[in-house]
Design a protein around this motif. Structure first.
Motif, PDB file in Angstrom:
ATOM      1  N   UNK A  44     -10.722  -7.903  23.375  1.00 24.33           N
ATOM      2  CA  UNK A  44     -11.062  -7.201  22.140  1.00 24.33           C
ATOM      3  C   UNK A  44      -9.871  -7.183  21.207  1.00 24.33           C
ATOM      4  N   UNK A  45     -10.107  -6.668  20.014  1.00 24.58           N
ATOM      5  CA  UNK A  45      -9.060  -6.628  18.995  1.00 24.58           C
ATOM      6  C   UNK A  45      -9.190  -5.350  18.185  1.00 24.58           C
ATOM      7  N   UNK A  46      -8.120  -5.002  17.507  1.00 20.60           N
ATOM      8  CA  UNK A  46      -8.129  -3.877  16.579  1.00 20.60           C
ATOM      9  C   UNK A  46      -7.240  -4.224  15.405  1.00 20.60           C
ATOM     10  N   UNK A  47      -7.697  -3.858  14.219  1.00 19.34           N
ATOM     11  CA  UNK A  47      -6.993  -4.108  12.976  1.00 19.34           C
ATOM     12  C   UNK A  47      -6.840  -2.774  12.257  1.00 19.34           C
ATOM     13  N   UNK A  48      -5.689  -2.535  11.647  1.00 17.10           N
ATOM     14  CA  UNK A  48      -5.458  -1.249  10.979  1.00 17.10           C
ATOM     15  C   UNK A  48      -6.497  -0.948   9.896  1.00 17.10           C
ATOM     16  N   UNK A  49      -7.182  -1.973   9.392  1.00 17.98           N
ATOM     17  CA  UNK A  49      -8.220  -1.717   8.387  1.00 17.98           C
ATOM     18  C   UNK A  49      -9.425  -1.011   9.003  1.00 17.98           C
ATOM     19  N   UNK A  50      -9.505  -0.987  10.339  1.00 16.28           N
ATOM     20  CA  UNK A  50     -10.591  -0.306  11.031  1.00 16.28           C
ATOM     21  C   UNK A  50     -10.290   1.174  11.265  1.00 16.28           C
ATOM     22  N   UNK A  51      -9.083   1.601  10.939  1.00 18.06           N
ATOM     23  CA  UNK A  51      -8.702   2.997  11.178  1.00 18.06           C
ATOM     24  C   UNK A  51      -9.586   3.936  10.360  1.00 18.06           C
ATOM     25  N   UNK A  52     -10.029   4.995  11.011  1.00 21.54           N
ATOM     26  CA  UNK A  52     -10.826   6.037  10.369  1.00 21.54           C
ATOM     27  C   UNK A  52     -10.099   7.369  10.586  1.00 21.54           C
ATOM     28  N   UNK A  53     -10.688   8.447  10.110  1.00 23.22           N
ATOM     29  CA  UNK A  53     -10.055   9.760  10.189  1.00 23.22           C
ATOM     30  C   UNK A  53      -9.674  10.141  11.622  1.00 23.22           C
ATOM     31  N   UNK A  54     -10.466   9.770  12.603  1.00 22.69           N
ATOM     32  CA  UNK A  54     -10.202  10.168  13.983  1.00 22.69           C
ATOM     33  C   UNK A  54      -9.525   9.082  14.821  1.00 22.69           C
ATOM     34  N   UNK A  55      -9.143   7.978  14.184  1.00 24.04           N
ATOM     35  CA  UNK A  55      -8.488   6.881  14.894  1.00 24.04           C
ATOM     36  C   UNK A  55      -7.024   7.222  15.154  1.00 24.04           C
ATOM     37  N   UNK A  56      -6.560   6.938  16.361  1.00 30.21           N
ATOM     38  CA  UNK A  56      -5.131   7.079  16.654  1.00 30.21           C
ATOM     39  C   UNK A  56      -4.406   5.890  16.045  1.00 30.21           C
ATOM     40  N   UNK A  57      -3.468   6.172  15.149  1.00 26.27           N
ATOM     41  CA  UNK A  57      -2.698   5.107  14.492  1.00 26.27           C
ATOM     42  C   UNK A  57      -1.297   5.652  14.275  1.00 26.27           C
ATOM     43  N   UNK A  58      -0.445   5.390  15.256  1.00 28.71           N
ATOM     44  CA  UNK A  58       0.930   5.889  15.286  1.00 28.71           C
ATOM     45  C   UNK A  58       1.819   4.715  15.679  1.00 28.71           C
ATOM     46  N   UNK A  59       2.706   4.294  14.769  1.00 28.23           N
ATOM     47  CA  UNK A  59       3.540   3.129  15.009  1.00 28.23           C
ATOM     48  C   UNK A  59       4.969   3.426  14.568  1.00 28.23           C
ATOM     49  N   UNK A  60       5.915   3.092  15.434  1.00 21.47           N
ATOM     50  CA  UNK A  60       7.334   3.245  15.130  1.00 21.47           C
ATOM     51  C   UNK A  60       8.028   1.929  15.480  1.00 21.47           C
ATOM     52  N   UNK A  61       8.747   1.349  14.492  1.00 26.88           N
ATOM     53  CA  UNK A  61       9.366   0.040  14.652  1.00 26.88           C
ATOM     54  C   UNK A  61      10.761   0.068  14.056  1.00 26.88           C
ATOM     55  N   UNK A  62      11.727  -0.482  14.774  1.00 26.68           N
ATOM     56  CA  UNK A  62      13.107  -0.603  14.305  1.00 26.68           C
ATOM     57  C   UNK A  62      13.315  -2.043  13.826  1.00 26.68           C
ATOM     58  N   UNK A  63      13.275  -2.288  12.516  1.00 28.76           N
ATOM     59  CA  UNK A  63      13.393  -3.666  12.028  1.00 28.76           C
ATOM     60  C   UNK A  63      14.783  -4.268  12.226  1.00 28.76           C
ATOM     61  N   UNK A  64      15.812  -3.448  12.354  1.00 29.50           N
ATOM     62  CA  UNK A  64      17.157  -3.973  12.584  1.00 29.50           C
ATOM     63  C   UNK A  64      17.278  -4.604  13.974  1.00 29.50           C
ATOM     64  N   UNK A  65      16.598  -4.012  14.943  1.00 33.47           N
ATOM     65  CA  UNK A  65      16.619  -4.533  16.316  1.00 33.47           C
ATOM     66  C   UNK A  65      15.361  -5.331  16.644  1.00 33.47           C
ATOM     67  N   UNK A  66      14.410  -5.342  15.710  1.00 32.60           N
ATOM     68  CA  UNK A  66      13.143  -6.045  15.890  1.00 32.60           C
ATOM     69  C   UNK A  66      12.399  -5.546  17.126  1.00 32.60           C
ATOM     70  N   UNK A  67      12.433  -4.235  17.369  1.00 33.73           N
ATOM     71  CA  UNK A  67      11.773  -3.655  18.529  1.00 33.73           C
ATOM     72  C   UNK A  67      10.910  -2.463  18.132  1.00 33.73           C
ATOM     73  N   UNK A  68       9.803  -2.315  18.847  1.00 34.18           N
ATOM     74  CA  UNK A  68       8.985  -1.118  18.730  1.00 34.18           C
ATOM     75  C   UNK A  68       9.641  -0.063  19.608  1.00 34.18           C
ATOM     76  N   UNK A  69       9.655   1.169  19.147  1.00 41.30           N
ATOM     77  CA  UNK A  69      10.292   2.249  19.890  1.00 41.30           C
ATOM     78  C   UNK A  69       9.346   2.724  20.983  1.00 41.30           C
ATOM     79  N   UNK A  70       9.807   2.680  22.220  1.00 45.05           N
ATOM     80  CA  UNK A  70       8.964   2.994  23.371  1.00 45.05           C
ATOM     81  C   UNK A  70       9.667   3.980  24.289  1.00 45.05           C
TER      82      UNK A  70
END
Length: 181
Positions: A73-99
């Protein structure tokens, strides 16, 4: 002095945002049990110098999940609705997502999957990284077999990626930051 017709001025204004330079980044996640995920995001070049980029900064974001190479399956941010979980944190200097942190904190991710990894919809696909694990949700169900250590690095690249993550160039170096060596 020539005048630009009103229609031309309106067209230029309407398409001006499309002319903003953007960085296109790819990423590939390898979970446990043969589960993988590819993704692509786009953000304005100006945000590549930010200390942290959030879901509010990206202009495109899409993920696709696989099990042993088979599309789940797939998910695209354009599918986000009011109750959709959409939380993203990214460090562009290190090119890493914060985990590795508590869910919805500065070191966590929730891409159509909350901390319980059960709200991705049916049909649906989602990814979560919190303090318990990094894992996926398929059709509203937490896939425990996909879980890996929450602090496992998730790195972005400018290079293409494949569903098995074998062609991913997973380094924290960015070609725009490397000197000519």
């Amino acid at each position: 002095m020539p005048r630009i017709p009103a229609l031309c001025t309106a067209l230029i204004a309407a398409f001006a945002p499309a002319c903003v330079a953007a960085a296109n980044l790819n990423f590939c996640w390898t979970g446990a049990g043969g589960y993988t995920m590819t993704g692509r995001m786009q953000l304005p070049d100006a945000r590549m110098n930010a200390p942290v980029v959030t879901q509010d900064d990206v202009t495109r974001f899409k993920i696709s999940g696989y099990h042993n190479g088979k599309f789940l399956g797939a998910w695209d941010m354009t599918q986000a609705a009011a109750r959709t979980t959409w939380h993203m944190r990214f460090d562009p200097q290190r090119m890493t997502f914060l985990t590795g942190g508590s869910f919805q904190g500065p070191h966590s991710q929730g891409w159509n999957a909350n901390g319980d990894v059960v709200d991705c919809g049916t049909p649906g696909f989602g990814f979560n990284s919190g303090n318990y694990a990094q894992d996926i949700c398929v059709n509203g169900t937490y896939i425990q077999a996909s879980s890996i250590d929450p602090a496992t690095p998730l790195v972005a690249t400018f290079s293409p990626v494949t569903p098995d993550c074998s062609a991913a160039n997973l380094t924290s170096k960015s070609p725009i930051r490397e000197s000519g060596d």
